[in-house]
Design an enzyme around this catalytic site. Structure first.
Site, PDB file in Angstrom:
ATOM      1  N   GLY A 109       0.824  -1.214   0.000  1.00 57.10           N
ATOM      2  CA  GLY A 109       0.000   0.000   0.000  1.00 57.10           C
ATOM      3  C   GLY A 109       0.853   1.258   0.000  1.00 57.10           C
ATOM      4  N   GLY A 111       1.782   2.727  -2.676  1.00 55.43           N
ATOM      5  CA  GLY A 111       1.453   3.522  -3.872  1.00 55.43           C
ATOM      6  C   GLY A 111       2.296   3.187  -5.080  1.00 55.43           C
ATOM      7  N   SER A 112       2.525   1.884  -5.311  1.00 49.14           N
ATOM      8  CA  SER A 112       3.383   1.506  -6.437  1.00 49.14           C
ATOM      9  C   SER A 112       2.761   1.889  -7.783  1.00 49.14           C
ATOM     10  CB  SER A 112       3.709   0.012  -6.399  1.00 49.14           C
ATOM     11  OG  SER A 112       2.526  -0.738  -6.397  1.00 49.14           O
ATOM     12  N   SER A 113       1.428   1.776  -7.910  1.00 49.72           N
ATOM     13  CA  SER A 113       0.797   2.126  -9.193  1.00 49.72           C
ATOM     14  C   SER A 113       0.981   3.609  -9.497  1.00 49.72           C
ATOM     15  CB  SER A 113      -0.705   1.826  -9.153  1.00 49.72           C
ATOM     16  OG  SER A 113      -0.908   0.498  -8.827  1.00 49.72           O
ATOM     17  N   ASP A 156      -1.157  10.424  -3.636  1.00 49.48           N
ATOM     18  CA  ASP A 156       0.029   9.575  -3.799  1.00 49.48           C
ATOM     19  C   ASP A 156       0.846   9.996  -5.028  1.00 49.48           C
ATOM     20  OD1 ASP A 156      -2.214   8.789  -5.186  1.00 49.48           O
ATOM     21  OD2 ASP A 156      -2.155   6.697  -4.537  1.00 49.48           O
TER      22      ASP A 156
END
Ligand code: MEV
Length: 323
Positions: A109, A111-113, A156
């Site tokens: 969680g 925020g890789s995307s 993010d």
């Protein structure tokens, strides 16, 4: 052929999650775990993607078909739609070879995307000499995220672009960098991957039935976030900790806390943390605890004994940069 390499950081939410989706402010910090993206032009007619962390190898999509399938694999969705949006906006097209490598798991969680979206958009801006400013980079990346998820404040993306610790108002209307010091936090992972869009929709449902009540909760979260900002700027860790605890209580009222998060949060508090709360959408993912240096080890151990995995993370990291 010219190859551009960039990296963008992940994030942790300090105050204001969920309320930020409805135009309230939040405070987010970029972390020193990054996603690396490299992009180069090719003479081929397709975009090729290697994203081993997302279990994607040798993915190929004709440039003219970008974004056209309904079933784009999850691991390449953000990359593919980001490329499509960039090509459409700047009226360019080319074969590309894209590679990504993440320093952290997409399960946490962090925020890789969003980091991947910012990374590839920034790399394309360099590759095609568009020279996107931060706000333009935000707007284009935010379009990509909304095209895919349909919901989200974009906080993010702001962390991935500006870095540091930010005061952020939903949709990127206001982004203000805050104090520059490292925050003494411990991060505990519950081992459960949360699905942010469904938690956002869950709160939206609650708001439908009880709009006045939920708006009051958002207002209280906003007061906490504002005081959090003052306390962070004054370096008043004791007050920041108390405010984290208050924020957690309101997140519980919104129904996004879980048993596993509570276990880790309570363990951290009992071991002497100044404050602890979930960070992000809730439903799993990570909690954060604010600790004095002499309590760090005890708090880390308590989180592990409660079933959490301690993730070594530093805050206030640099935003997207060329590598
Ligand atoms: C998720 O990490 C934070 C939320 O506020 C959603 C968002 O701001 O996009 C729940």
């Amino acid at each position: 052929m010219k190859k551009i390499k960039v990296s963008a950081p992940g994030k942790l939410m300090l105050f204001g999650e969920h309320a930020v989706v409805y135009g309230h402010p939040c405070i987010v910090t970029a972390i020193d775990q990054r996603v690396n993206v490299s992009v180069e032009r090719t003479l081929r007619s397709f975009v090729g993607i290697e994203a081993p962390d997302m279990r994607v190898t040798d993915y190929k999509k004709e440039v003219s078909l970008l974004g056209k399938d309904v079933n784009i694999p999850k691991g390449v969705k953000f990359l593919e739609i980001a490329v499509k949006n960039f090509f459409e906006k700047y009226k360019v097209r080319s074969g590309l070879k894209i590679k990504t490598k993440s320093e952290f798991s997409s399960e946490f969680g962090f925020g890789s995307s969003s980091a991947v979206t910012v990374g590839v958009t920034k790399a394309l801006s360099e590759l095609f000499n568009v020279g996107l400013k931060r706000q333009e980079l935000f707007d284009l990346s935010y379009k990509t995220v909304l095209d895919i998820l349909g919901v989200g404040s974009g906080f993010d993306l702001a962390a991935a672009i500006w870095g540091g610790t930010l005061w952020f108002v939903g949709g990127g209307k206001t982004v203000i960098p805050l104090q520059k010091e490292e925050l003494p936090i411990v991060v505990g992972y519950t081992g459960i991957k949360a699905d942010t869009p469904s938690l956002v929709r869950q709160v939206a449902e609650l708001r439908k039935g009880k709009s006045k009540l939920v708006e009051e909760i958002f207002k209280s979260i906003t007061s906490i976030t504002k005081e959090g900002r003052d306390s962070l700027e004054r370096g008043d860790c004791v007050r920041v900790g108390q405010l984290m605890n208050l924020n957690q209580t309101l997140l519980m009222a919104l129904g996004v806390n879980t048993k596993e998060l509570s276990l880790l949060i309570n363990a951290a508090r009992s071991a002497g943390a100044l404050g602890a709360k979930l960070s992000g959408a809730g439903g799993g993912d990570c909690m954060i605890a604010l600790v004095e240096p002499n309590k760090r080890l005890v708090v880390e151990r308590a989180i592990e004994q409660a079933g959490g995995k301690v993730l070594k993370v530093n805050t206030n990291a640099e935003g997207v940069r060329n590598e």
